[in-house]
Design a protein around this motif. Structure first.
Motif, short mmCIF file in Angstrom:
data_model
loop_
_atom_site.label_atom_id
_atom_site.label_comp_id
_atom_site.label_asym_id
_atom_site.label_seq_id
_atom_site.Cartn_x
_atom_site.Cartn_y
_atom_site.Cartn_z
N PHE A 162 17.44 47.55 50.09
CA PHE A 162 16.96 45.64 50.02
C PHE A 162 17.68 44.85 49.78
CE2 PHE A 162 18.09 47.35 45.39
CZ PHE A 162 19.40 46.43 45.40
N PHE A 163 18.96 46.17 49.81
CA PHE A 163 20.04 44.81 50.60
C PHE A 163 20.08 44.32 52.08
CE2 PHE A 163 24.49 43.71 51.81
CZ PHE A 163 24.77 42.73 51.05
N THR A 164 20.51 45.48 52.30
CA THR A 164 20.44 45.30 53.93
C THR A 164 18.79 44.87 54.85
OG1 THR A 164 19.58 48.25 54.02
CG2 THR A 164 21.95 47.84 54.07
N GLY A 165 17.67 45.55 54.16
CA GLY A 165 16.72 44.12 54.79
C GLY A 165 17.30 42.98 54.92
N VAL A 166 17.25 42.66 53.16
CA VAL A 166 17.43 40.99 53.75
C VAL A 166 18.20 40.24 53.96
CG1 VAL A 166 17.97 39.16 51.68
CG2 VAL A 166 16.89 41.15 50.94
N LEU A 167 20.02 41.08 53.75
CA LEU A 167 20.82 40.69 54.77
C LEU A 167 20.40 40.81 56.67
CD1 LEU A 167 23.87 40.43 54.88
CD2 LEU A 167 24.28 42.78 55.23
N LEU A 168 19.58 41.25 56.99
CA LEU A 168 18.72 41.16 58.73
C LEU A 168 19.02 40.81 58.31
CD1 LEU A 168 18.64 45.27 59.72
CD2 LEU A 168 20.62 43.79 59.74
N ILE A 169 17.28 40.02 57.61
CA ILE A 169 16.38 38.81 57.83
C ILE A 169 17.19 37.74 57.55
CG2 ILE A 169 14.28 37.10 56.08
CD1 ILE A 169 13.41 40.30 55.73
N VAL A 170 18.02 37.87 57.15
CA VAL A 170 18.85 36.46 56.59
C VAL A 170 19.81 36.55 58.22
CG1 VAL A 170 20.53 35.02 55.79
CG2 VAL A 170 19.49 36.23 54.45
N ILE A 171 20.53 37.18 58.58
CA ILE A 171 21.19 37.06 59.65
C ILE A 171 19.63 36.76 61.04
CG2 ILE A 171 22.83 37.84 61.37
CD1 ILE A 171 23.71 39.51 59.25
N PHE A 172 19.33 37.50 60.94
CA PHE A 172 18.16 38.20 62.93
C PHE A 172 16.74 37.49 62.27
CE2 PHE A 172 21.03 41.60 62.96
CZ PHE A 172 21.29 41.37 64.25
N SER A 173 16.81 36.15 61.17
CA SER A 173 15.18 35.84 61.12
C SER A 173 15.74 33.99 61.35
CB SER A 173 14.29 36.30 59.80
OG SER A 173 13.91 38.54 60.92
N VAL A 174 16.44 34.07 60.04
CA VAL A 174 16.79 32.58 59.54
C VAL A 174 17.57 32.45 60.70
CG1 VAL A 174 17.24 31.13 57.64
CG2 VAL A 174 16.21 33.01 56.96
N ASN A 175 19.04 32.82 60.70
CA ASN A 175 19.91 32.27 61.46
C ASN A 175 19.34 32.16 62.67
OD1 ASN A 175 21.04 30.99 59.25
ND2 ASN A 175 22.29 33.22 59.08
N LEU A 176 19.29 33.37 63.64
CA LEU A 176 18.99 33.54 64.99
C LEU A 176 17.70 33.36 65.66
CD1 LEU A 176 21.69 35.87 65.21
CD2 LEU A 176 21.87 34.27 65.66
N GLY A 177 16.79 33.83 64.79
CA GLY A 177 15.41 33.58 64.90
C GLY A 177 14.78 34.38 66.11
N TRP A 178 15.63 35.78 65.51
CA TRP A 178 15.22 36.47 67.08
C TRP A 178 14.21 37.47 66.89
CZ3 TRP A 178 21.04 39.20 68.38
CH2 TRP A 178 21.45 38.09 69.34
N PHE A 179 14.01 37.48 65.24
CA PHE A 179 12.67 38.42 65.34
C PHE A 179 11.57 37.98 63.62
CE2 PHE A 179 16.49 41.12 66.17
CZ PHE A 179 15.66 41.80 67.99
N PRO A 180 10.59 38.24 63.83
CA PRO A 180 9.80 37.72 61.66
C PRO A 180 10.65 38.78 61.24
CG PRO A 180 8.63 39.54 63.69
CD PRO A 180 9.68 38.99 64.40
#
Lengths: 335, 566
Positions: A162-180
């Motif tokens: 639940f930490f790695t998942g949210v971390l990846l979301i924050v980096i790749f979805s919220v900031n970079l917008g690469w993945f949904p």
């Protein structure tokens, strides 16, 4: 071997009966009420009528017998009818979910594809990464590669999904917008564009699960390799003049795989169990999410059915692991 | 002059034209996220809010509430009243007329047969209809002609708008559900998942507890609506995930029920992709004070009116408990813009809102201490007050929930400052709110001194809500511990007001009665209101037409939603 399989299957049936009885009674006797999550503006008499219509007024033993019959007879017959078109099912009562008031198994079948794709791929990728890392780490013990591998697996082991998942979301979805950040379960892969979409939405959850699985399996692989590398037969093989490649990848690896195969085989049922947390984080809505929402809603038929399916799979894969033992190690014979 | 006015009117009409004359389906696709996924599309089978709201895109009632809590005709031509002759003088029947030319999404006409059937469906034996209360006292739904029905009640109903009003009691198609009455209801999975409706959208695919795909209803009564051709209503995850998907990543257009810490929401909204909207209804987080003795030595009669509570039966103690609470701080910590302090258990609609109790808005620990001193509760050496050997030591229970546990900790602290010792307890929501009479941990049994939870009522009429605190509503062994009067408050005067309201039709008179009841409960301090909780949702800046409605489904006006330039 055949004798062994038959004997073990017999025991498995008894075990399953016992497991399903225990699970059912635990669920039926535990406090909890499927109408508890309804708004308080619905009066108590109406809630009592709802409980009555769900069959909760009956004796738990009667409910168990009904469920047992439906799970082990009606549902398989229904599946056969659906697959073959033969009239095997008739019109008997199937297992009905308290939440959706629809057949439990229909929802389970609906959930299996996304769970197998995401959680299964996470497991496969994890295993494929773990094996070479384990082998190289053991062979070059205390090298920088081993140290790095140890570090990564410690991270994978100790940081919850639940930490790695949210971390990846924050980096790749919220900031970079690469993945949904939200998985679309209705996506049908019928074109190249949709294939890319599907791949994109699988990247994050699969990475999280692969890291977690790889961490565990690579530690087992490494430990098992280390045990074998110092054995006498390895020295003998080298003394015979075999090349390092043959020594490590044929002699040592095959012997080291025995415990690792058990671990991998016993991990497979967990794939079907879904990854409750990762599925929730990425809204994959597979079997794990189904189980947790059913538990929260006190949906007893759903929880019971899912846990017994998991029990069936665990028993099945135990059997498979035992059989694989014999294949990998000719010294082990069951007859 | 007239000509000029007409010209101006025409010009105005032209200016409005782009919005008004939009074509059905012109705005493409809209994504909605409900972090609690709907498990069905039939509100009669599952009474959860998530199912009601999802279903409201498809099936509709005769009338519903708008964002101000005013009843507006929906499938009916107008809202019947005594004045327009729709409600009989003796308040025992109400006559509804359907709009002309209404079609189901399959192209067949909506008739009064469907209206009558909806009543039969919900009241059929063995169906376990979750909205049964809406059809209380209905003796018959008489078909007058194709578009007119008269609902007959067995008693006089001053508020006859239970049946067929609001998202809880929509009209379903008789043809589709004909074989699904009573115990057969769950067998109709297709109908329960894909009901044929009159709403702006129809279900194209339903996955229980996962996702609903919808498309514009070709037969919707307004040819230019809805603006969206397709809708995805996705479920799952948490409120945080849903908020992030709308406010931070912009993947979704609308997120429902974002009960998040105020700073978390503000942080997400700072990305500038979406807007947080909130609105208030009748949901009040409150502390119930137990007027009965719950000590285990009393056995069977524990928690009944037979034995008064050793110290909470003293009104000074109850008042002091209320005075010691800083409601502003509770709001700030727990709800932010989604809450406001309240001193009433009936906070809305405006005509029912009393202002007689507003003194509670200011925390006054000194005055609370003085009050207890005066009443003879002397501070002991351990910091706990006592009188005649009775110590002010309480058990404070609530359901397991992060905000509620924060509230418990804060309130325990304040009560310690006035010499009241508090033991905290939290119980899993499925047990606490569950109706199991065998469990000692339910909120009805209330084997504690005070308990905290939130409650509200459907629609805008508080009659049945205020009747919760009648003497006869007290949970006790004779009622299998069912009932809504958790404090076991009992007053003849209050019961008389309840009885009076049940026979009063005039709205202003009803408001006076409801306020009087609210004030009585507040001034007796048997209920300590804390926070008036609003609803918070968020929509993308590119989604227009959203009007948050706490009186009905949040998706009530989805037909008017459209794309705007963000």
């Amino acid at each position: 071997m055949l004798n062994f399989i038959i004997r073990r299957s017999g025991i498995s049936v008894l075990t399953l009966f016992f497991i399903s009885f225990v699970i059912f009674m635990l669920l039926a006797l535990a406090p909890g009420d499927p109408t508890a999550s309804l708004p308080l503006s619905i009066p108590a008499e109406v809630k009592a009528q709802i409980r009555e219509s769900l069959g909760l007024g009956q004796n738990p033993l009667v409910r168990f017998v009904k469920w047992f019959y439906a799970f082990f007879w009606v549902e398989p017959m229904y599946t056969i009818e659906q697959l073959t078109g033969l009239n095997t099912y008739g019109d008997q009562q199937r297992i009905i979910s308290f939440q959706s008031r629809s057949p439990v198994m229909d929802i389970v079948w609906q959930r299996i594809p996304q769970t197998l794709w995401v959680v299964g791929l996470g497991y496969v990728v994890g295993t494929l990464i773990a094996l070479p890392i384990g082998i190289i780490s053991a062979y070059r013990q205390y090298s920088w590669f081993d140290q790095l591998g140890t570090f990564i697996s410690m991270v994978g082991f100790s940081v919850p999904t639940f930490f790695t998942g949210v971390l990846l979301i924050v980096i790749f979805s919220v900031n970079l917008g690469w993945f949904p950040s939200i998985y679309d379960t209705t996506l049908v892969v019928d074109s190249w564009a949709n294939f890319v979409k599907q791949a994109k939405q699988m990247v994050l959850p699969v990475s999280v699960l692969a890291l977690y699985n790889a961490a565990q399996i690579s530690r087992f692989m490494r430990a098992s390799m280390l045990d074998n590398l110092n054995q006498d037969y390895v020295r003998t093989a080298r003394a015979k003049g075999l090349g390092e490649k043959a020594v490590v990848l044929v002699h040592v690896l095959r012997n080291s795989m025995i415990p690792v195969v058990t671990v991998i085989a016993l991990g497979v049922p967990q794939v079907f169990g879904g990854a409750i947390i990762t599925e929730q984080v990425f809204k994959v809505n597979g079997l794990g999410q189904l189980l947790i929402t059913a538990i929260q809603a006190n949906d007893i038929p759903m929880v019971q059915t899912l846990t017994v399916i998991f029990a069936v799979l665990i028993i099945l894969f135990n059997l498979i692991a035992d059989v694989l033992y014999g294949v990998l190690d000719p010294r082990i014979r069951y007859d | 002059m007239n000509f000029k006015a007409t010209l101006l009117g025409a010009a105005a009409a032209f200016a409005m034209a782009p919005a008004a004359m939009a074509e059905r389906g012109a705005d493409g696709h809209v994504n909605i996220i409900y972090w609690q996924a709907p498990s069905g599309m039939n509100p009669y089978l599952s009474g959860g809010t998530k199912e009601l709201e999802a279903a409201s895109l498809v099936i509709e009632p005769l009338a519903r509430y708008n964002e101000e809590g005013t009843m507006v005709p929906w499938l009916a031509e107008s809202v019947p009243t005594v004045e327009n002759g729709g409600v009989s003088e003796d308040l025992t029947s109400i006559t509804w007329t359907l709009k002309e030319g209404l079609l189901w999404s399959d192209g067949t006409p909506v008739t009064s047969e469907d209206v009558r059937f909806s009543w039969q469906y919900c009241t059929a034996e063995g169906g376990g209809c979750a909205q049964g209360e809406k059809y209380n006292d209905v003796t018959d739904v008489e078909i007058i002609d194709d578009r007119t029905v008269t609902v007959h009640f067995g008693v006089s109903k001053p508020f006859p708008y239970g049946p067929f009003v609001g998202a809880q009691a929509p009209i379903i198609q008789a043809a589709q559900f004909a074989d699904c009455l009573g115990a057969k209801a769950p067998e109709c999975t297709d109908a329960n998942f894909q009901p044929i409706g009159t709403g702006p959208f129809t279900v194209t695919e339903f996955r229980s507890n996962d996702v609903v795909s919808l498309a514009a209803n070709e037969n919707y009564r307004d040819a230019s609506k809805p603006a969206f051709a397709t809708v995805t209503l996705k479920g799952g995850g948490s409120a945080t995930d849903a908020g992030r998907a709308v406010l931070a990543t912009g993947e979704f257009d609308y997120a429902w029920n974002l009960q998040l810490a105020p700073d978390v929401l503000a942080e997400m909204a700072s990305a500038g992709k979406g807007t947080v909207v909130s609105s208030f209804g009748t949901l009040v987080e409150r502390i119930m004070v137990n007027m009965t003795d719950v000590s285990a030595d009393l056995g069977e009669r524990r928690g009944t009116a037979d034995n008064a509570h050793p110290f909470l039966s003293d009104i000074n103690v109850r008042q002091a408990l209320s005075m010691a609470i800083d409601r502003d701080l509770l709001v700030e910590i727990g709800y932010g813009t989604a809450g406001r302090p309240t001193c009433n258990v009936l906070p809305a609609p405006a005509i029912y809102k009393s202002t007689a109790n507003d003194a509670c808005l200011v925390q006054d620990i000194a005055a609370a201490n003085a009050l207890l001193d005066e009443a003879g509760w002397e501070m002991g050496s351990d910091g706990v007050r006592a009188k005649d050997g009775v110590r002010l030591s309480m058990l404070y229970q609530t359901s397991t929930n992060a905000v509620r546990q924060d509230f418990q900790a804060l309130i325990k602290q304040w009560w310690a400052e006035i010499g009241v010792e508090t033991e905290l307890r939290n119980i899993d929501a499925s047990v606490f709110f569950g109706g199991d009479p065998a469990s000692n941990d339910t909120f009805q049994k209330f084997f504690a001194d005070v308990e905290m939870y939130a409650n509200n009522f459907d629609g805008t009429d508080p009659e049945s809500y205020m009747a919760n605190w009648e003497c006869s509503q007290a949970p006790r062994p004779e009622t299998q511990w069912q009932g809504n009067n958790m404090p076991r408050f009992c007053s003849e005067e209050y019961d008389a007001l309840v009885a009076e309201m049940a026979t009063t039709g005039d709205l202003n008179e009803r408001a006076r009665l409801a306020k009087a009841m609210n004030d009585m409960l507040m001034q007796e301090y048997v209920i300590i209101p804390l926070v008036d909780r609003g609803r918070v949702s968020a929509h993308a800046n590119t989604l227009g037409g959203v009007i948050l409605n706490t009186w009905d489904s949040e998706l009530w006006n989805a037909a008017d939603w459209h794309r705007v330039d963000g």
